[in-house]
Write an enzyme that holds these catalytic residues in place. Structure first.
Site, PDB file in Angstrom:
ATOM      1  N   SER A 228       0.828  -1.205   0.000  1.00 55.09           N
ATOM      2  CA  SER A 228       0.000   0.000   0.000  1.00 55.09           C
ATOM      3  C   SER A 228       0.865   1.258   0.000  1.00 55.09           C
ATOM      4  O   SER A 228       2.079   1.186   0.019  1.00 55.09           O
ATOM      5  CB  SER A 228      -0.912   0.007   1.222  1.00 55.09           C
ATOM      6  OG  SER A 228      -0.151   0.252   2.385  1.00 55.09           O
ATOM      7  N   LYS A 229       0.214   2.376  -0.019  1.00 53.26           N
ATOM      8  CA  LYS A 229       0.884   3.683  -0.041  1.00 53.26           C
ATOM      9  C   LYS A 229       1.965   3.773   1.042  1.00 53.26           C
ATOM     10  O   LYS A 229       3.031   4.327   0.841  1.00 53.26           O
ATOM     11  CB  LYS A 229      -0.129   4.790   0.236  1.00 53.26           C
ATOM     12  CG  LYS A 229      -1.253   4.839  -0.758  1.00 53.26           C
ATOM     13  CD  LYS A 229      -0.853   5.574  -2.017  1.00 53.26           C
ATOM     14  CE  LYS A 229      -1.932   5.544  -3.053  1.00 53.26           C
ATOM     15  NZ  LYS A 229      -1.687   4.596  -4.122  1.00 53.26           N
ATOM     16  N   ARG A 230       1.587   3.271   2.172  1.00 49.33           N
ATOM     17  CA  ARG A 230       2.456   3.274   3.336  1.00 49.33           C
ATOM     18  C   ARG A 230       3.868   2.769   3.024  1.00 49.33           C
ATOM     19  O   ARG A 230       4.847   3.123   3.678  1.00 49.33           O
ATOM     20  CB  ARG A 230       1.790   2.349   4.343  1.00 49.33           C
ATOM     21  CG  ARG A 230       2.154   2.426   5.744  1.00 49.33           C
ATOM     22  CD  ARG A 230       0.968   1.946   6.608  1.00 49.33           C
ATOM     23  NE  ARG A 230       0.561   0.591   6.254  1.00 49.33           N
ATOM     24  CZ  ARG A 230       1.260  -0.489   6.566  1.00 49.33           C
ATOM     25  NH1 ARG A 230       2.383  -0.349   7.229  1.00 49.33           N
ATOM     26  NH2 ARG A 230       0.838  -1.680   6.224  1.00 49.33           N
TER      27      ARG A 230
END
Length: 462
Positions: A228-230
């Site tokens: 994910s973006k994280r």
RNA sequence: GCCGCCAUCGUCUAGGGGACUAGGACGCCGCCCUCUCACGGCGGUAACACGGGUUCGAAUCCCGUUGGCGGUACCA
């Protein structure tokens, strides 16, 4: 190798993620390696989440990656008529039935019949369409990567294949579309393995031939969780913005779940096409490790010729830093030279401007750099350096001549080289790190160099 | 919960019964090179999840446990 018909079928519910990019790449490698075709199909039957913007973004990402296709993009939503046709057939032949049972009903059914018991509905006049799954037997998925997986029918629910309004659901539409497209090999993520028996059952009810399947191991973030973006750059767009080269990205993601027989790490796209084989794809999930991508990107950057790098940098800046792109475009000669002297110092296109932008614009001197190198001692060295450089005729201001002059100065002063080079570096680029000092000074030119030194010395300019 | 997939260094992987004191790459550490940062060179650290089998012999085969992941939507 016999020609394969492959497909890449993303759903436009977001950007193209690294996992999707790898699926696309594997399909593409197979198509190109076998002299077959790749069909691009957009699975946009989720009317809530599919957007034209996402479609455009996915196509843009594929183009950037230089993954092309032979047919499509086919919009799944535009095939509604075909879907309806086959749905009617299934209904007429009794392979499917309508049922108003909801997810709640299914749950209740399991509560009484046992959780491992597949749901069977009662045919009704209205409701969603469910495919009839037999009580007996099993559907076996023959997977090129995983071997055989047996799904016993008694565990399977009668899957909903169309909404009450007759619009098709994924597991139905995908089976029809792959069939009509003449797909020979369905290569996709492992998250679809459990869906495969449903699709096989649809095909079987239709009396249609079945393709071969290959389910790729999933891709995870560095922590083993879903990407994910994280985790930093997770989509192709983000990779591009981070300054990665498409060929490096291709090479890197090809290695996620696959390895060449020769143990090679750096593989050109041609080598990838020639060597890629489904049989060598791993069954283990892989983690996306940006550190290795960064290293690999550096390898690719260094393998470029300066003109090629210059072009790549310009393209990148155009996309990310229009102001810098303009500055760089104003002096193509210098850009190429800058590319040459910066090449071995960066791992991504994004690092070019911070490191070598001083060749195209004046920069503030970083406070810490000034403190460390422009103290009394540094200032003295800088004055000496100025004198030495000023003594060179403008037309002789090449790297060699600059180097001679500065080295002679170091010797005359009997100081460590850094005592002369660092103050000079700080004066011309504002930072303690830059490409080689001789190249940098020479490229900047006599006039600019002297001017910046004067400014740093407080002797001129502001 | 149920159904299913997976399990080798921190990460990507090689390995398909003896060639394994487990190989490569990234990362990390050290040394060399050196004007900064890098690049490059050399060396090092580090793994077969656990427990049972099968076998003369298991990282490789089987079973179980544990763990991770996926599916379980009138999403894809």
């Amino acid at each position: 190798m016999t020609a394969m018909r492959l497909r890449f079928a993303p759903s436009p519910t977001g950007a193209l993620h690294i996992g999707g990019a790898r699926t696309a790449l594997f399909n593409w490698l197979l198509a190109r390696g076998s002299g077959g075709q790749l069909v691009l199909r957009i699975e946009d039957t989720d009317r809530e989440r599919s957007t034209p913007q996402n479609v455009a973004q996915i196509i843009d990402a594929l183009r950037w990656l230089e993954i092309d296709w032979d047919e499509g993009p086919v919009m799944q939503s535009e095939r509604a008529e075909r879907h309806r046709q086959e749905l009617t057939r299934l209904l007429d032949q009794g392979h499917a039935y309508r049922s108003s049972a909801t997810a709640e009903d299914v749950k209740a059914y399991k509560a009484t019949h046992g959780a491992e018991r597949g749901f069977r509905g009662q045919p009704e006049a209205e409701g969603a369409v469910r495919l009839r799954v037999g009580e007996e037997g099993a559907t076996v998925v023959h997977d090129v990567i995983r071997g055989e997986t047996v799904f016993e029918h008694r565990h399977l629910d009668d899957p909903v294949i169309a909404r009450a309004d007759g619009t098709p659901l994924y597991n139905f539409a995908v089976a029809i579309d792959d069939l009509d497209a003449g797909v020979t090999h369905v290569v996709r993520g492992e998250d679809h393995l459990s869906n495969t028996p449903k699709q096989l059952l649809v095909l079987e009810a239709l009396g249609a031939p079945q393709p071969l399947y290959a389910h790729l191991p999933l891709l995870h973030g560095p922590d083993g969780k879903k990407l994910s973006k994280r985790h930093g750059a997770a989509s192709v767009q983000e990779l591009r913005r981070a300054g990665y080269l498409p060929q490096a990205v291709r090479n890197y993601i090809a290695l996620l779940g696959w390895g060449s027989e020769s143990d090679q790490t750096i593989l050109s796209t041609k080598e990838l096409v020639d060597q890629f084989a489904l049989e060598r794809v791993s069954r283990n999930p892989a983690r996306f490790d940006e550190a290795k991508l960064r290293w690999m990107n550096g390898v690719y950057i260094r393998s470029l010729t300066p003109p090629q790098l210059a072009t790549a940098v310009e393209g990148f800046l155009e996309h990310e830093r229009p102001d810098a792109a303009a500055a760089v475009r104003a002096d193509p000669q210098r850009l190429q030279q800058a590319a040459r002297i910066t090449q071995e110092k960066v791992q991504s296109l994004a690092e070019f401007w911070p490191l070598s932008g001083f060749l195209f614009e004046d920069r503030e001197i970083e406070p810490r750099a000034r403190e460390r190198w422009l103290d009394a001692k540094g200032t003295m060295s800088l004055r000496e350096a100025r004198r030495a450089l000023a003594a060179i005729e403008p037309q002789d201001f090449g790297e060699q001549r600059v180097q001679q002059a500065l080295e002679a100065l170091v010797q005359r002063l009997s100081v460590k080289p850094g005592q002369v080079y660092q103050p000079l570096r700080v004066a011309i680029c504002g930072s303690t790190t830059s490409p080689g000092i001789f190249e940098s000074v020479s490229l900047l030119g006599r006039e600019q160099t002297l001017r910046r030194v004067d400014v740093a010395l407080g002797d001129g300019g502001a």
